[in-house]
Design an enzyme around this catalytic site. Structure first.
Site, mmCIF file in Angstrom:
data_model
loop_
_atom_site.group_PDB
_atom_site.id
_atom_site.type_symbol
_atom_site.label_atom_id
_atom_site.label_comp_id
_atom_site.label_asym_id
_atom_site.label_seq_id
_atom_site.Cartn_x
_atom_site.Cartn_y
_atom_site.Cartn_z
ATOM 1 N N ASP A 229 47.095 41.711 14.038
ATOM 2 C CA ASP A 229 48.715 42.214 13.786
ATOM 3 C C ASP A 229 49.389 41.158 12.993
ATOM 4 O OD1 ASP A 229 50.952 43.399 13.873
ATOM 5 O OD2 ASP A 229 51.131 43.750 15.982
HETATM 6 C C1 BGC Z 1 53.727 45.519 14.434
HETATM 7 C C2 BGC Z 1 52.577 46.178 14.055
HETATM 8 C C3 BGC Z 1 52.593 46.678 12.358
HETATM 9 C C4 BGC Z 1 52.879 45.590 11.655
HETATM 10 C C5 BGC Z 1 53.150 45.793 10.118
HETATM 11 C C6 BGC Z 1 53.748 44.263 13.539
HETATM 12 O O1 BGC Z 1 55.036 43.727 13.916
HETATM 13 O O2 BGC Z 1 53.433 45.088 15.793
HETATM 14 O O3 BGC Z 1 52.236 47.658 14.753
HETATM 15 O O4 BGC Z 1 51.613 47.477 12.060
HETATM 16 O O5 BGC Z 1 53.894 44.803 11.958
HETATM 17 O O6 BGC Z 1 54.343 46.136 10.213
#
Ligand code: BGC
Length: 675
Positions: A229
């Site tokens: 993530d």
């Molecule tokens: C989230 C993810 C997301 C990523 C990119 C993160 O803050 O937890 O689910 O895909 O950001 O936007």
């Protein structure tokens, strides 16, 4: 034998310099609102950069995108075929703008109603989640877009998500929190997995060798890419040796100097790096992304079909929880005026926030727009009130529209705000024909006011066009058939998570420290183990306010004539379960029949029952249809503490058939022998 794809990928890697290899372990960065993530381009080798987009309710970065009803609304349709159509539509929206990696689906289990991301997930039951996500992923990937199942794993609340350690026993992981990921890999062939922000049992998920190598790769055979993530790893050696492939949105912990130092010190070898690259490049190559133009603008011609799928998801997913005196649907013959109360009628919150939050743009249909449109054809006057007014005494029905802010990296309270309670109280004091419409993604405190209102609808976050479906439901053009994908409690203290959610003396919103790396980590103990949601209510022998799987219709159904194909099955045999479903009312409708299995005399502590089948079936007025569901030995197995592996249970089982987890109407027994 080595496949052609693998040969080609290895050949490409062979041509890379060490620096190119290491740089490929991270994306090209993040630009708010413009770029979420991209893999590195290596033009001289013909490797283009691959663009990613968040995907919970559509394709976030696609220009002029359609915002679909929240993923939790899709879960409440209990309709895997619709999930396939939803997935294809989202993938086409992405591909139309050249995004070939979807950062979704999100499949974390619903554990606490406070979780700011429940709207992005598929509810509390792993079986339901698996059945809904497999067709979604298959159709995304059949459309030439890579799906990324996320967030692996046990990221079930958002409060302090970067400072929390989910303490979860192995059995609980295998039975509740892993199955959706395992099904994504083994049943749907997902090509990418995203790790989560939290720690699991003392190690950050993105650098957790047990999770990434032991479970994902060795136990489940995953051979695609594992990405972090965004900004979620901390230790270079741990991260790279855990089996992680890609740091997003760019390499910092897996940056060149740090990785080179590990190579120089012989902590990892170059072939270890090569394997990371194989894991990233193989899915790209298999999907044709090394050969074809990534963008297919002709898919924009499908936008109206996508809009249709979006409305259909809301039609099938909106849940009617209370309908006293058949207040709904609105009867045009006796209804002259309706009032819509509360800001959400006009500034309709179409989506939750964060990565899963989308701007619906100016195409957004508000509840007021949609209701007025149908009302005007029936000569019904619709008036809007931000707060209740004495005039409300004179309307035939008062609809109160409420929403809550749900967002990643924060949780929200279980209770409504004081103003919202007052809105309900004031409206009901003026007009007893009050119906509440909730646009939320989770359960909330309803018990204190449910007796004051005549109707209650969970409309979820409707997306760009879903308000139309709500209007169709309240006017009876569509008969509601959505089912709750989670249990709603009366109070927090009756639940499995009471005392197991937040550290003591914290305040949800005020003490938010989602990004504060300096703050101490705290443990979240999943003390309830496998007994979450309806499993908890069953063992405690208490009633929830609204059970998992519950949802009303404007008609009634009868289930009868349950027949099992046999009283005994052995080995790989399948048990077929047949029953009749009759629409006993005088309008068409749909019912979701649910099949739960009860292990009568288990060798270990088991839930009283578990969902192992469901079927949504449409029936004309007075029509009867026979339906069939099957179960086999994999439905009778559980992860055993004793053998520390999956255990197939021999012995006696009950088949429980119902219309929710608390409304079981038919039972039968059978016996299973492994040999
Ligand atoms: C989230 C993810 C997301 C990523 C990119 C993160 O803050 O937890 O689910 O895909 O950001 O936007």
């Amino acid at each position: 034998m080595e496949t052609l794809v693998l040969k080609r990928v290895k050949n490409l890697i062979h041509q890379m310099t060490l620096e190119e290899k290491i740089n490929y372990l991270g994306g090209t960065g993040f630009i708010e609102g413009e770029k979420i993530g991209e893999t590195q381009p290596l033009q001289h080798l013909g490797i283009p950069s691959v663009k990613m987009t968040d995907a919970t309710s559509g394709s976030k970065l696609t220009k002029d995108h359609i915002l679909f009803p929240a993923f939790i609304c899709l879960a409440s349709t209990f309709n895997p075929e619709l999930s396939a159509s939803y997935g294809q539509a989202v993938a086409e929206q992405a591909k139309a703008d050249g995004f070939r990696v979807l950062l979704g689906p999100g499949v974390n289990m619903y554990r606490v109603p406070h979780c700011g991301r429940n709207f992005e997930y598929l509810g509390e039951d792993p079986y339901l989640a698996c059945k809904m996500l497999v067709p979604y992923i298959k159709s995304v990937q059949n459309s030439g877009v890579i799906a990324t199942v996320k967030h692996f794993v046990a990221n079930n609340s958002e409060h302090y998500r970067k400072n929390s350690n989910s303490c979860v026993k192995e059995r609980t992981l295998h039975e509740i929190y892993f199955p959706a990921f395992k099904a994504a890999i083994q049943d749907a062939g997902v090509k990418a997995v995203m790790t989560s922000y939290n720690m699991l049992n003392g190690e950050w998920a993105g650098q957790n060798k047990h999770l990434i190598t032991d479970i994902l790769r060795n136990e489940w055979g995953f051979d695609g890419m594992v990405m972090t993530d965004w900004w979620s790893i901390y230790d270079t050696e741990k991260a790279i040796t855990s089996g992680l492939d890609l740091e997003m949105p760019s390499a910092s912990i897996l940056g060149y100097k740090r990785i080179k130092a590990l190579l120089d010190n012989e902590i990892i070898s170059e072939s270890w790096i090569d394997q990371r690259l194989i894991n990233i490049l193989k899915p790209l190559c298999e999907t044709g992304l090394l050969d074809q133009e990534h963008q297919d603008t002709s898919l924009r011609n499908n936008w109206s079909n996508h809009a249709h799928i979006a409305v259909e998801t809301a039609r099938q997913g909106i849940v009617l929880l209370k309908n006293q005196d058949n207040i709904l649907p609105i009867k045009p013959e006796s209804t002259k005026r309706v009032a819509l109360i509360g800001e959400n009628a006009v500034i309709t919150t179409a989506s939750g926030g964060g990565a899963g939050g989308f701007d619906p743009g100016d195409k957004l249909v508000t509840y007021l727009d949609a209701i007025k449109k149908i009302a005007s054809n029936n000569a019904i006057e619709v008036s809007y009130y931000e707060i209740p007014d004495l005039e409300i005494k004179n309307v035939d029905i008062a609809f109160v529209f409420l929403t809550m802010v749900e967002h990643e990296f924060m949780d929200r309270p279980f209770t409504l705000s004081d103003e919202q309670y007052e809105l309900i109280r004031h409206t009901t004091s003026l007009n007893s024909n009050t119906v509440v419409v909730l646009s939320v993604g989770s359960g909330l405190e309803i018990a204190s006011w449910i007796n004051e209102v005549k109707g209650l609808l969970f409309a979820w976050y409707p997306g760009t066009y879903g308000a139309q479906a709500l209007a169709e439901i309240i006017f009876g053009k569509i008969n509601p058939a959505g089912k709750l994908p989670f249990t709603i409690e009366h109070t927090e203290n009756e639940t499995h998570y009471y005392g197991n959610y937040l550290p003591e003396n914290t305040d949800l919103q005020r003490e938010f420290q989602g990004w504060n790396r300096g703050a101490p980590n705290f443990d979240i103990h999943y003390r309830e183990g496998i007994f979450t949601g309806y499993r908890w209510y069953d063992i405690k022998k208490i009633k929830s306010l609204f059970p998992f799987g519950f949802g009303l219709s404007y008609t009634t159904f009868k289930l009868d004539r349950l027949v099992l194909s046999s009283e005994v099955i052995t080995g790989d045999e399948t048990l077929t379960i047949c029953l009749d479903v009759t629409n006993t009312g005088n309008i068409d409708g749909a019912e979701t029949v649910q099949l739960y299995i009860q292990d009568i005399e288990s060798s270990e502590n088991r839930p009283q029952k578990e969902l192992k089948g469901f079927k949504r079936i449409s029936l004309k007025a007075s029509e009867t249809k026979q339906i069939e569901m099957t179960i086999d030995k994999k439905d009778l197995s559980f992860w055993s503490e004793v053998t520390r592996n999956w255990h197939i249970e021999n012995g006696s089982f009950n088949v429980l058939i119902g219309t929710s987890a608390a409304d079981i109407v038919l039972r039968a027994s059978f016996v299973y022998f492994e040999k």
